[in-house]
Design a protein around this motif. Structure first.
Motif, PDB file in Angstrom:
ATOM      1  N   TRP A   7      96.350 -47.871   5.793  1.00 52.19           N
ATOM      2  CA  TRP A   7      96.340 -46.720   6.682  1.00 52.19           C
ATOM      3  C   TRP A   7      95.543 -45.578   6.044  1.00 52.19           C
ATOM      4  O   TRP A   7      94.766 -44.901   6.714  1.00 52.19           O
ATOM      5  CB  TRP A   7      97.768 -46.276   6.993  1.00 52.19           C
ATOM      6  N   VAL A  62     110.928 -51.697   4.387  1.00 53.20           N
ATOM      7  CA  VAL A  62     110.339 -50.909   3.303  1.00 53.20           C
ATOM      8  C   VAL A  62     109.132 -51.626   2.716  1.00 53.20           C
ATOM      9  O   VAL A  62     108.092 -51.003   2.446  1.00 53.20           O
ATOM     10  CB  VAL A  62     111.407 -50.593   2.229  1.00 53.20           C
ATOM     11  N   SER A  63     109.217 -52.928   2.547  1.00 53.35           N
ATOM     12  CA  SER A  63     108.083 -53.699   2.031  1.00 53.35           C
ATOM     13  C   SER A  63     106.900 -53.639   2.985  1.00 53.35           C
ATOM     14  O   SER A  63     105.742 -53.492   2.556  1.00 53.35           O
ATOM     15  CB  SER A  63     108.484 -55.148   1.802  1.00 53.35           C
ATOM     16  N   LEU A 112     106.210 -51.230   5.169  1.00 53.19           N
ATOM     17  CA  LEU A 112     105.627 -49.885   5.139  1.00 53.19           C
ATOM     18  C   LEU A 112     104.842 -49.629   3.857  1.00 53.19           C
ATOM     19  O   LEU A 112     103.790 -48.986   3.886  1.00 53.19           O
ATOM     20  CB  LEU A 112     106.720 -48.829   5.324  1.00 53.19           C
ATOM     21  N   LEU A 113     105.332 -50.137   2.727  1.00 49.72           N
ATOM     22  CA  LEU A 113     104.593 -49.991   1.471  1.00 49.72           C
ATOM     23  C   LEU A 113     103.273 -50.772   1.501  1.00 49.72           C
ATOM     24  O   LEU A 113     102.289 -50.352   0.902  1.00 49.72           O
ATOM     25  CB  LEU A 113     105.447 -50.432   0.284  1.00 49.72           C
ATOM     26  N   GLY A 114     103.247 -51.887   2.179  1.00 53.72           N
ATOM     27  CA  GLY A 114     102.005 -52.647   2.312  1.00 53.72           C
ATOM     28  C   GLY A 114     101.049 -52.028   3.320  1.00 53.72           C
ATOM     29  O   GLY A 114      99.836 -52.131   3.191  1.00 53.72           O
ATOM     30  N   LEU A 136     100.789 -48.714   4.000  1.00 55.80           N
ATOM     31  CA  LEU A 136     100.327 -47.404   3.567  1.00 55.80           C
ATOM     32  C   LEU A 136      98.902 -47.400   2.986  1.00 55.80           C
ATOM     33  O   LEU A 136      98.084 -46.563   3.394  1.00 55.80           O
ATOM     34  CB  LEU A 136     101.325 -46.798   2.572  1.00 55.80           C
ATOM     35  N   PRO A 137      98.536 -48.282   2.063  1.00 58.64           N
ATOM     36  CA  PRO A 137      97.166 -48.237   1.526  1.00 58.64           C
ATOM     37  C   PRO A 137      96.099 -48.466   2.600  1.00 58.64           C
ATOM     38  O   PRO A 137      95.074 -47.768   2.626  1.00 58.64           O
ATOM     39  CB  PRO A 137      97.127 -49.345   0.482  1.00 58.64           C
TER      40      PRO A 137
END
Length: 117
Positions: A57, A47-48, A50-52, A54-55
């Motif tokens: 991407w 999850v960490s 993917l959260l990192g 996302l911006p």
């Protein structure tokens, strides 16, 4: 190239599975003072990540969108310039119905020709 990409994804997946196997322990994450989330370490890592991701991407997709719009705008401008640069053929005037011109007399051969009679 597809083989290299597939191999890279398989290696990443194998590494994630090995990490998950050796680190399957519960952890408590305090979100606020009275809100605590209990989860496993691999879930927290994924999850960490993917959260990192996302911006960056979203920035990448925005840059691609802007580049495609700019390219299409430049292509349209180049096409309009090409149309202006090439002359358009003018239509030929319509043919009028006239009588054929009289045939010119053939030139006389003169004294050098022999008459068979």
């Amino acid at each position: 190239m597809q083989l290299v990409r597939t191999l890279l994804w398989v290696l990443i997946l194998a590494g994630l599975l090995a990490f998950s196997f050796f680190n399957w322990q519960p952890v408590e994450v305090t979100i606020w003072e009275n809100l605590v989330l209990e989860t496993k370490v691999p879930a927290l890592v994924v999850v960490s990540f993917l959260l990192g991701l996302l911006p960056m991407w979203l920035v990448h997709r925005g840059a691609q969108w802007r580049a495609k719009r700019r390219i299409s705008s430049l292509e349209a401008a180049a096409e309009s310039q090409r149309r202006l640069a090439t002359p358009t053929p003018t239509p030929a005037p319509a043919a009028t119905a006239t009588a054929p011109a009289p045939k010119a007399p053939e030139p006389d051969a003169g004294p050098l020709t022999s008459d068979p009679s």
